[in-house]
Design a protein around this motif. Structure first.
Motif, PDB file in Angstrom:
ATOM      1  N   GLN A 183       0.835  -1.199   0.000  1.00  0.00           N
ATOM      2  CA  GLN A 183       0.000   0.000   0.000  1.00  0.00           C
ATOM      3  C   GLN A 183       0.869   1.249   0.000  1.00  0.00           C
ATOM      4  OE1 GLN A 183      -2.281  -1.028   3.608  1.00  0.00           O
ATOM      5  NE2 GLN A 183      -4.117  -1.102   2.314  1.00  0.00           N
ATOM      6  N   TYR A 184       0.356   2.313  -0.656  1.00  0.00           N
ATOM      7  CA  TYR A 184       1.058   3.592  -0.718  1.00  0.00           C
ATOM      8  C   TYR A 184       0.157   4.697  -0.165  1.00  0.00           C
ATOM      9  CZ  TYR A 184       4.466   1.410  -3.856  1.00  0.00           C
ATOM     10  OH  TYR A 184       5.431   0.603  -4.392  1.00  0.00           O
ATOM     11  N   ASP A 185       0.765   5.557   0.625  1.00  0.00           N
ATOM     12  CA  ASP A 185       0.112   6.788   1.070  1.00  0.00           C
ATOM     13  C   ASP A 185       0.857   7.931   0.387  1.00  0.00           C
ATOM     14  OD1 ASP A 185      -0.823   9.043   2.311  1.00  0.00           O
ATOM     15  OD2 ASP A 185      -0.356   8.413   4.357  1.00  0.00           O
ATOM     16  N   ASP A 186       0.312   8.413  -0.742  1.00  0.00           N
ATOM     17  CA  ASP A 186       1.015   9.429  -1.522  1.00  0.00           C
ATOM     18  C   ASP A 186       1.200  10.729  -0.748  1.00  0.00           C
ATOM     19  OD1 ASP A 186       1.177   7.682  -3.660  1.00  0.00           O
ATOM     20  OD2 ASP A 186      -0.711   8.358  -4.542  1.00  0.00           O
ATOM     21  N   GLN A 187       0.210  11.109   0.031  1.00  0.00           N
ATOM     22  CA  GLN A 187       0.294  12.360   0.778  1.00  0.00           C
ATOM     23  C   GLN A 187       1.301  12.260   1.925  1.00  0.00           C
ATOM     24  OE1 GLN A 187      -1.239  15.193  -0.227  1.00  0.00           O
ATOM     25  NE2 GLN A 187      -1.923  13.952  -1.974  1.00  0.00           N
ATOM     26  N   GLY A 188       1.278  11.126   2.607  1.00  0.00           N
ATOM     27  CA  GLY A 188       2.196  10.940   3.738  1.00  0.00           C
ATOM     28  C   GLY A 188       3.525  10.352   3.352  1.00  0.00           C
ATOM     29  N   HIS A 189       3.715  10.025   2.051  1.00  0.00           N
ATOM     30  CA  HIS A 189       4.947   9.433   1.543  1.00  0.00           C
ATOM     31  C   HIS A 189       5.329   8.201   2.367  1.00  0.00           C
ATOM     32  CE1 HIS A 189       5.052  13.642   0.154  1.00  0.00           C
ATOM     33  NE2 HIS A 189       5.454  13.083  -0.957  1.00  0.00           N
ATOM     34  N   LYS A 190       4.380   7.268   2.418  1.00  0.00           N
ATOM     35  CA  LYS A 190       4.557   6.070   3.232  1.00  0.00           C
ATOM     36  C   LYS A 190       4.230   4.840   2.397  1.00  0.00           C
ATOM     37  CE  LYS A 190       2.869   4.000   7.578  1.00  0.00           C
ATOM     38  NZ  LYS A 190       1.963   4.209   8.744  1.00  0.00           N
ATOM     39  N   PHE A 191       5.140   3.860   2.420  1.00  0.00           N
ATOM     40  CA  PHE A 191       4.951   2.583   1.749  1.00  0.00           C
ATOM     41  C   PHE A 191       4.839   1.503   2.816  1.00  0.00           C
ATOM     42  CE2 PHE A 191       7.191  -1.350   0.490  1.00  0.00           C
ATOM     43  CZ  PHE A 191       6.340  -1.798  -0.503  1.00  0.00           C
ATOM     44  N   THR A 192       3.806   0.660   2.730  1.00  0.00           N
ATOM     45  CA  THR A 192       3.571  -0.377   3.724  1.00  0.00           C
ATOM     46  C   THR A 192       3.482  -1.740   3.053  1.00  0.00           C
ATOM     47  OG1 THR A 192       2.303   1.181   5.092  1.00  0.00           O
ATOM     48  CG2 THR A 192       2.051  -1.164   5.582  1.00  0.00           C
ATOM     49  N   VAL A 193       4.125  -2.740   3.665  1.00  0.00           N
ATOM     50  CA  VAL A 193       4.000  -4.116   3.210  1.00  0.00           C
ATOM     51  C   VAL A 193       3.538  -4.955   4.389  1.00  0.00           C
ATOM     52  CG1 VAL A 193       6.500  -4.449   3.612  1.00  0.00           C
ATOM     53  CG2 VAL A 193       5.217  -6.126   2.279  1.00  0.00           C
ATOM     54  N   ASN A 194       2.472  -5.748   4.163  1.00  0.00           N
ATOM     55  CA  ASN A 194       1.936  -6.634   5.191  1.00  0.00           C
ATOM     56  C   ASN A 194       1.753  -8.031   4.620  1.00  0.00           C
ATOM     57  OD1 ASN A 194       0.165  -3.822   6.100  1.00  0.00           O
ATOM     58  ND2 ASN A 194       1.349  -4.913   7.638  1.00  0.00           N
ATOM     59  N   ALA A 195       1.853  -9.014   5.494  1.00  0.00           N
ATOM     60  CA  ALA A 195       1.551 -10.387   5.089  1.00  0.00           C
ATOM     61  C   ALA A 195       0.047 -10.529   4.884  1.00  0.00           C
ATOM     62  CB  ALA A 195       2.033 -11.357   6.151  1.00  0.00           C
ATOM     63  N   LYS A 196      -0.337 -11.187   3.796  1.00  0.00           N
ATOM     64  CA  LYS A 196      -1.765 -11.384   3.556  1.00  0.00           C
ATOM     65  C   LYS A 196      -2.340 -12.415   4.528  1.00  0.00           C
ATOM     66  CE  LYS A 196      -3.188 -10.988  -0.607  1.00  0.00           C
ATOM     67  NZ  LYS A 196      -3.475 -11.197  -2.057  1.00  0.00           N
ATOM     68  N   ASP A 197      -1.560 -13.456   4.805  1.00  0.00           N
ATOM     69  CA  ASP A 197      -1.976 -14.501   5.753  1.00  0.00           C
ATOM     70  C   ASP A 197      -0.977 -14.490   6.896  1.00  0.00           C
ATOM     71  OD1 ASP A 197      -2.357 -16.919   7.164  1.00  0.00           O
ATOM     72  OD2 ASP A 197      -3.155 -17.906   5.387  1.00  0.00           O
ATOM     73  N   ALA A 198      -1.345 -13.875   8.017  1.00  0.00           N
ATOM     74  CA  ALA A 198      -0.425 -13.689   9.132  1.00  0.00           C
ATOM     75  C   ALA A 198       0.109 -15.005   9.680  1.00  0.00           C
ATOM     76  CB  ALA A 198      -1.111 -12.889  10.241  1.00  0.00           C
ATOM     77  N   GLN A 199      -0.757 -15.990   9.889  1.00  0.00           N
ATOM     78  CA  GLN A 199      -0.320 -17.253  10.479  1.00  0.00           C
ATOM     79  C   GLN A 199       0.615 -18.008   9.547  1.00  0.00           C
ATOM     80  OE1 GLN A 199      -0.897 -18.259  13.711  1.00  0.00           O
ATOM     81  NE2 GLN A 199       0.747 -19.668  13.078  1.00  0.00           N
ATOM     82  N   ASP A 200       0.282 -18.016   8.256  1.00  0.00           N
ATOM     83  CA  ASP A 200       1.146 -18.680   7.279  1.00  0.00           C
ATOM     84  C   ASP A 200       2.515 -18.014   7.237  1.00  0.00           C
ATOM     85  OD1 ASP A 200       1.491 -20.548   4.929  1.00  0.00           O
ATOM     86  OD2 ASP A 200       1.785 -18.622   3.903  1.00  0.00           O
ATOM     87  N   PHE A 201       2.535 -16.676   7.305  1.00  0.00           N
ATOM     88  CA  PHE A 201       3.790 -15.926   7.293  1.00  0.00           C
ATOM     89  C   PHE A 201       4.642 -16.284   8.515  1.00  0.00           C
ATOM     90  CE2 PHE A 201       6.411 -12.275   8.343  1.00  0.00           C
ATOM     91  CZ  PHE A 201       6.929 -11.883   7.122  1.00  0.00           C
ATOM     92  N   LEU A 202       4.015 -16.329   9.694  1.00  0.00           N
ATOM     93  CA  LEU A 202       4.741 -16.645  10.920  1.00  0.00           C
ATOM     94  C   LEU A 202       5.341 -18.045  10.866  1.00  0.00           C
ATOM     95  CD1 LEU A 202       2.259 -15.148  13.546  1.00  0.00           C
ATOM     96  CD2 LEU A 202       4.583 -14.353  13.097  1.00  0.00           C
TER      97      LEU A 202
END
Length: 271
Positions: free
Chosen positions: A56-75
């Motif tokens: 995800q991008y926040d153009d105004q706040g100049h912030k890029f975020t990456v999250n795991a789609k499946d938290a348990q699978d990622f862990l």
């Protein structure tokens, strides 16, 4: 239950994020992050399916975020296995900015209910000063300035186009580099001959050859595009851009000077 695994990056407002360039790599077991070699290290990593992540991008706040789609699978697959992941995305420096670019990233504390984040170091990169210069000289073998001096009809001379300097320890990637010159077609005849000199630090080719200061560069590193109306554009080729982005060459200042050959036109005087 903790927060969703992920991280975010506050990219500098002097840059614009290039959406669609996001990539996440699974690095070899035991990998230790090294900012000086990460570009080469990524070649040893395995590119993961972007469907595992939400970018995800926040153009105004100049912030890029990456999250795991499946938290348990990622862990299970990565965190509990003690593996290291590296996420990259590209940004482009905006026009007409100067100073330096700063960047800080944060990893989310997804093992607690607090939603805390842990900050990385803030990295800083100076922006090159865009200050190309032009002079008129006798030729490649004699670069003494002829500015404000008389040039006889029929005399050969060169215009020297000096590029800006990309500073040493440059952290970005150079995607294009060119200089455009509009010549005086009434008084000057563009011969179509040109040469480009390495006027920055010594460069090293992939096979270990040295290109020293003031050495004439191989013709394959630049092309000249002329429009037939006195305008010439000296453009770096992909081969030159690849050369200057080699790790050793990012450590030195990079600059080049193009010398285009002209001849003073001989005019017939009206009676």
């Amino acid at each position: 239950m903790g927060t969703t695994p992920g991280a975010y990056d506050n990219y500098d407002a002097k840059t614009t994020a290039n959406k669609g360039t996001e990539k996440t790599y699974l690095m070899p077991e035991g990998y230790k992050f090294n900012p000086d070699t990460v570009a080469q290290d990524l070649k040893k990593g395995r590119l993961l399916d972007n469907n595992e992540f939400v970018y995800q991008y926040d153009d105004q706040g100049h912030k890029f975020t990456v999250n795991a789609k499946d938290a348990q699978d990622f862990l299970t697959k990565y965190i509990q296995a003690g593996r290291t992941l590296v996420t990259t995305f590209d940004t482009t420096v905006n026009d007409d900015v100067d100073g330096e670019i700063q960047n800080t990233a944060y990893q989310l504390d997804f093992q607690s209910k607090t939603g805390r984040s842990f900050q990385t170091e803030t990295v800083q990169n100076p922006l090159p000063k865009i200050n190309p210069k032009k002079d008129v000289v006798a030729g490649v073998g004699n670069r003494s300035s002829l500015n404000n001096q008389t040039i006889d009809y029929g005399q050969l001379f060169d215009y020297a186009l000096e590029s800006s300097t990309r500073p040493a320890n440059y952290g970005g990637k150079t995607n294009e580099w060119s200089i455009d010159d509009q010549t005086d077609i009434v008084h000057d005849l563009l011969t179509g001959q040109y040469s480009v000199l390495n006027t920055g630090g010594d460069l090293t080719t992939e096979d270990g050859q040295k290109i020293v200061k003031n050495q004439i560069l191989d013709p394959s590193y630049f092309i000249a595009v002329m429009d037939g109306h006195g305008k010439i554009s000296l453009q770096a080729t992909d081969k030159y851009l690849k050369l200057i982005d080699l790790p050793d060459n990012k450590k030195v200042p990079v600059q080049w000077t193009a010398q285009e050959s002209h001849k003073k036109r001989i005019h017939k005087l009206d009676p």
